[in-house]
Write a protein that holds these residues in place. Structure first.
Motif, short mmCIF file in Angstrom:
data_model
loop_
_atom_site.label_atom_id
_atom_site.label_comp_id
_atom_site.label_asym_id
_atom_site.label_seq_id
_atom_site.Cartn_x
_atom_site.Cartn_y
_atom_site.Cartn_z
N ALA A 166 0.83 -1.23 0.15
CA ALA A 166 0.02 -0.06 0.15
C ALA A 166 0.77 1.16 -0.08
O ALA A 166 1.90 1.27 0.61
N VAL A 167 0.42 2.25 -0.81
CA VAL A 167 0.92 3.50 -0.57
C VAL A 167 -0.10 4.63 -0.63
O VAL A 167 -1.42 4.15 -0.92
N VAL A 168 0.09 5.83 -0.28
CA VAL A 168 -0.96 7.01 -0.15
C VAL A 168 -0.64 7.81 -1.21
O VAL A 168 0.67 8.24 -1.17
N VAL A 169 -1.70 8.18 -1.93
CA VAL A 169 -1.45 9.39 -3.24
C VAL A 169 -2.54 10.40 -2.82
O VAL A 169 -3.56 10.30 -2.23
N GLU A 170 -2.27 11.57 -3.28
CA GLU A 170 -3.07 12.70 -3.09
C GLU A 170 -4.33 12.71 -3.80
O GLU A 170 -5.40 13.08 -3.59
N HIS A 171 -3.99 12.30 -5.31
CA HIS A 171 -5.26 12.47 -6.34
C HIS A 171 -5.25 11.15 -7.23
O HIS A 171 -4.08 10.76 -7.37
N VAL A 172 -6.27 10.69 -7.82
CA VAL A 172 -6.29 9.70 -8.92
C VAL A 172 -7.52 10.27 -9.73
O VAL A 172 -8.19 11.26 -9.44
N LYS A 173 -7.55 9.67 -10.89
CA LYS A 173 -8.58 10.11 -11.97
C LYS A 173 -8.98 8.70 -12.15
O LYS A 173 -8.84 7.95 -13.20
N ALA A 174 -10.24 8.48 -11.30
CA ALA A 174 -10.76 7.24 -11.63
C ALA A 174 -11.93 7.27 -12.88
O ALA A 174 -12.34 8.22 -12.96
N SER A 175 -12.23 5.91 -13.29
CA SER A 175 -13.15 5.62 -14.24
C SER A 175 -14.50 5.42 -13.63
O SER A 175 -15.55 5.76 -14.27
N ALA A 176 -14.52 5.07 -12.59
CA ALA A 176 -15.97 4.92 -11.77
C ALA A 176 -15.52 4.85 -10.32
O ALA A 176 -14.55 5.03 -10.10
N GLY A 177 -16.67 4.91 -9.76
CA GLY A 177 -16.73 4.87 -8.11
C GLY A 177 -18.10 4.94 -7.50
O GLY A 177 -18.99 5.05 -8.20
N ILE A 178 -17.84 4.51 -6.01
CA ILE A 178 -18.95 4.62 -5.34
C ILE A 178 -18.65 5.11 -4.00
O ILE A 178 -17.77 5.21 -3.44
N ASP A 179 -19.77 6.09 -3.75
CA ASP A 179 -19.75 6.82 -2.58
C ASP A 179 -20.87 6.33 -1.42
O ASP A 179 -21.97 6.16 -1.87
#
Length: 180
Positions: free
Chosen positions: A120-133
């Motif tokens: 695991a690593v932690v990143v500030e941003h991604v640009k996801a193609s889909a997601g669930i909230d």
């Protein structure tokens, strides 16, 4: 709230979204999750390591089988950074940040991801193609530019409201443009 019920509901939401809007293998799929909301409490006030782990393990198993990268959003105390596998960060050139999520800063879901990913690593941003909230935690900042909301048949996980999105390419051009 029964853990098996939570796992079943998470599974249903993910599978419904992917059935309606399949994603390309190697894409990023973001999930934001409030275990407090799932348990029927107020966000950040009733965190449950057990619920966070159940959501993570269920999502990770399904998405890994579909060859999708899971990005797990932390809470606002860590500025909604994301836990991803190092392979994902390397593939997309995401810059790593130094922090370790825990139950009260990052949340139970991100904490479970940090412990559960192979590396695991932690990143500030991604640009996801889909997601669930799950629980109205606001994942929009981590979706590609044109997010299309999806209202799943399974509208809750536990007591938490669920909203999904997939992202389509931008439509560019003028009156002469064709899109299909």
């Amino acid at each position: 709230m029964e853990i098996e019920q939570i796992k079943n509901e998470v599974s249903k939401v993910i599978n419904d979204l992917l059935k309606e809007h399949p994603q390309k293998p190697g894409s990023v799929f973001v999930i934001g999750c409030s275990s407090s909301e799932i348990a029927g409490g107020k966000m950040g006030k009733n965190s449950s390591a057990e619920i966070g782990k159940a959501v993570f393990e269920t999502a990770y198993k399904i998405l890994k089988k579909k060859k999708l990268y899971l990005a797990c959003q932390c809470c606002e105390h860590l500025n909604r950074v994301l836990v991803v596998e190092e392979e994902c960060a390397d593939k997309f050139g995401y810059d790593e940040v130094k922090v370790v999520p825990w139950l009260h800063a990052g949340g139970s879901f991100a904490t479970a991801a940090y412990a559960g990913f192979k590396k695991a690593v932690v990143v500030e941003h991604v640009k996801a193609s889909a997601g669930i909230d799950i629980g109205d935690v606001l994942i929009g900042m981590h979706l590609k530019d044109v997010a299309v909301p999806v209202h799943p048949e399974q509208k809750t996980v536990g007591e938490a409201h669920v909203v999904c999105a997939w992202c389509r390419p931008k439509l560019v051009g003028g009156e002469r443009a064709k899109y299909e």
